[in-house]
Design an enzyme around this catalytic site. Sequence first.
Site, PDB file in Angstrom:
ATOM      1  N   TYR A 122      47.253  40.002  50.043  1.00  0.00           N
ATOM      2  CA  TYR A 122      48.420  40.147  49.183  1.00  0.00           C
ATOM      3  C   TYR A 122      49.611  39.436  49.803  1.00  0.00           C
ATOM      4  CZ  TYR A 122      45.663  43.825  46.955  1.00  0.00           C
ATOM      5  OH  TYR A 122      44.668  44.527  46.317  1.00  0.00           O
ATOM      6  N   ASN A 150      45.500  42.104  36.379  1.00  0.00           N
ATOM      7  CA  ASN A 150      44.760  40.916  35.954  1.00  0.00           C
ATOM      8  C   ASN A 150      43.846  41.284  34.785  1.00  0.00           C
ATOM      9  OD1 ASN A 150      43.139  38.563  35.794  1.00  0.00           O
ATOM     10  ND2 ASN A 150      41.771  39.339  37.388  1.00  0.00           N
ATOM     11  N   CYS A 158      40.296  38.713  41.152  1.00  0.00           N
ATOM     12  CA  CYS A 158      41.196  39.628  41.869  1.00  0.00           C
ATOM     13  C   CYS A 158      40.447  40.448  42.916  1.00  0.00           C
ATOM     14  CB  CYS A 158      41.915  40.542  40.885  1.00  0.00           C
ATOM     15  SG  CYS A 158      40.866  41.400  39.708  1.00  0.00           S
ATOM     16  N   HIS A 159      39.115  40.517  42.799  1.00  0.00           N
ATOM     17  CA  HIS A 159      38.335  41.258  43.802  1.00  0.00           C
ATOM     18  C   HIS A 159      38.334  40.558  45.158  1.00  0.00           C
ATOM     19  CE1 HIS A 159      35.483  38.375  41.998  1.00  0.00           C
ATOM     20  NE2 HIS A 159      34.888  38.374  43.181  1.00  0.00           N
ATOM     21  N   GLU A 185      28.800  37.614  46.472  1.00  0.00           N
ATOM     22  CA  GLU A 185      29.259  36.315  46.975  1.00  0.00           C
ATOM     23  C   GLU A 185      28.867  36.124  48.447  1.00  0.00           C
ATOM     24  OE1 GLU A 185      33.345  35.549  45.955  1.00  0.00           O
ATOM     25  OE2 GLU A 185      33.127  36.530  43.997  1.00  0.00           O
TER      26      GLU A 185
END
Length: 207
Positions: A122, A150, A158-159, A185
Amino acid sequence: NYIKVKKNNCIVRERWKRVRGRDMEYIHHYHSPLGGITVASDGEVLTGLWFDGQKYFAVTLAKEHEEKILPVFEETDRWLDIYFQGKEPDFLPPVSFASGSEFRQEVWKILLSIPYGKTMTYGEIAACIAKKRGLTRMSAQAVGGAVGHNPISIIVPCHRVVGTDGSLTGYAGGIDKKIKLLEYEHMDVEQFYVPKKGTICKNKTIG
């Protein structure tokens, strides 16, 4: 009413002009390994993608909407099919950020720039915006609010945003889903941790 933005060799169409009122919107349901997903479109581009029942579910969806098969939904299904196979899609469905304020759109565009299998904090997003605006600093808490709102989950990743200290904070779909998406991922989630208290952006607590 659209501009083309190049991202990782993909062309992303983003609506840049708000239209008066809200036209008919359309929805589509996708069944993912992590649960049901509802997708929304204005007929041409994606306007929303939410896990069913998540925080802020369908908050940007117009009251007038109907279920319909659209090319953008078929493209989104194909993208999600590839993603949930643990692979990085080499294309991106066209998206619209028109539902957000100027600040939120800035944040969401930065989310699109976070590479597959990588994370950003952030604080780093706040620093990017501060630099762009010629400011000395920008509130990471304000960034957290924008990330949490989002409207196009997963595709606008956003994850991939984590706390500065590696904490897994702030995912409207739930921290459990955030962890699973990072695992899809192929990220080592052991490097992160879940705080015992204040772990979601709806409470505006940022690590």
